[in-house]
Design an enzyme around this catalytic site. Structure first.
Site, short mmCIF file in Angstrom:
data_model
loop_
_atom_site.label_atom_id
_atom_site.label_comp_id
_atom_site.label_asym_id
_atom_site.label_seq_id
_atom_site.Cartn_x
_atom_site.Cartn_y
_atom_site.Cartn_z
N GLY A 83 41.37 43.88 30.36
CA GLY A 83 40.62 42.76 30.75
C GLY A 83 39.43 43.08 31.56
N HIS B 2 41.25 39.86 27.81
CA HIS B 2 40.79 38.61 28.36
C HIS B 2 39.77 38.96 29.45
CE1 HIS B 2 42.86 39.77 32.32
NE2 HIS B 2 43.94 40.26 31.57
N ASP B 3 38.83 37.97 29.26
CA ASP B 3 37.79 37.90 30.50
C ASP B 3 36.58 38.91 30.07
OD1 ASP B 3 38.73 35.47 32.20
OD2 ASP B 3 40.26 36.87 32.35
#
Length: 268
Positions: A141, A123-124
Site C-alpha cells: 500500500g 491500495h493507495d
C-alpha cells in the site's frame, strides 16, 4: 460508433458504463459502478468491480481481479476509487485494489503500463506512465512508482516506498527504502547498484545527460559528509541540469525517509 460486445455468459451489472467498442469476454463480471473507456477489452474470466474506471484500449486478461476492496484490515467500506489509464496491458491473475481513507481514497495507474502475470498493485498506490511490473511483482500500500520505471520478476516494494522515474528494480529484490530516479537496485534487501544506464540508452538519453548523471551520482553517494550536505552541493553544481535536478528534488521530497544506497562506494 463501434459495437459493444458482451459474451452471453458475461455479467454486466446495471449502472456500469461501457464505451464504444468495449468487449467483455466469457464469464467476465463488470460491477455496477465500473466505467470502461472506449475499446477496453476484457478477456474471459475477468472481474472488474468497485468504483473503478479503466481507460481507453486497456486490455485485461483472464482471472485478473480489478477493484475489489483493499487488503487493509482498517478498511471499513469507504467509497474509495481505482483509476487505470489508457493503453495498459493487464495480464493473467493481476490484482489491483482501490484506495483507503488513510491514503487519499484512491489508487491511480497511468497510461501505457504493463502489469505481467500475478503482479499486485496495493491500495493507495500511485503508478506513473509507461511503467512495467514483471511477473509476481508486489507493490504494498501507498507505494509511488515514477514514469518508465521497470520492476523485475518477483520484486517486492514495502509500503510507502517510492521508486523514481526511469529506475530499475532487479528481479527477486526486496525494496525497503526509496529508489532514486534513474537508479538501479538489486538484492534482498535491495541496495543501490548504480544507474540504469541501459534503460537510459534505450530511451535515447544523450551521452552528455548520462555523463552528468554519472558525475552527480558519484558525488551524491560519496563517503564524505552527510547525504543532505552532498545533496546541497549537487544542487548547486548541477542547477542547470534538469535530469540531475530530478534526483535532487526526489531526495528532498522524501523528507526523513531513508534512501536506497550503494553497498561499497558510488560507482555508477
Amino acid at each position: 460508433m463501434a459495437e459493444i460486445k458482451v459474451h452471453p455468459t458475461a455479467i454486466v451489472e446495471d449502472g456500469a458504463k461501457l464505451g464504444d467498442g468495449v468487449s467483455v469476454g466469457p464469464f467476465s463480471v463488470v460491477g455496477p459502478e465500473v466505467v470502461l473507456g472506449d475499446g477496453v477489452e476484457l478477456a474471459s474470466h475477468v472481474v472488474v468491480t468497485g468504483r473503478t474506471a479503466v481507460g481507453q484500449r486497456t486490455r485485461i486478461f483472464p482471472f485478473a481481479s480489478i477493484g475489489h476492496q483493499p487488503q487493509d484490515l482498517k478498511y471499513k467500506g469507504e467509497p474509495s476509487t481505482l483509476e487505470i489509464g489508457s493503453d495498459c496491458l493487464i495480464r493473467e491473475g493481476v490484482t489491483m485494489n482501490p484506495g483507503t481513507a488513510g491514503g487519499g481514497m484512491k489508487t491511480v495507474v497511468g497510461n501505457s503500463c504493463a502489469f505481467l502475470a500475478n503482479s499486485h498493485v496495493g491500495h493507495d498506490c500511485h503508478v506513473g506512465n509507461n511503467v512495467i511490473l514483471s511477473n509476481n511483482v508486489m507493490l504494498a500500500g501507498h507505494v509511488e512508482v515514477g514514469d518508465f520505471a521497470i520492476l523485475g520478476g518477483g520484486a517486492a516494494v514495502i509500503q510507502f516506498a517510492r521508486v523514481g522515474a526511469h529506475a530499475f528494480l532487479g528481479g527477486m529484490s526486496g525494496l525497503e527504502q526509496d529508489l532514486i530516479p534513474y537508479g538501479m537496485a538489486l538484492g534482498n534487501r535491495a541496495y543501490l547498484s548504480g544507474l540504469n544506464i541501459i534503460g537510459l540508452q534505450r530511451r535515447d538519453f544523450s551521452r552528455s545527460q548520462i555523463h552528468d548523471l554519472r558525475r552527480a551520482y558519484r558525488l551524491l553517494f560519496a563517503q564524505e559528509g552527510t547525504l543532505l550536505e552532498r545533496v546541497a552541493d549537487v544542487a548547486e553544481e548541477f542547477k542547470d541540469h534538469p535530469t540531475v535536478m530530478e534526483i535532487v528534488a526526489f531526495i528532498k521530497a522524501g523528507g526523513k525517509r531513508s534512501m536506497c544506497t550503494p553497498k561499497n562506494g558510488a560507482d555508477a
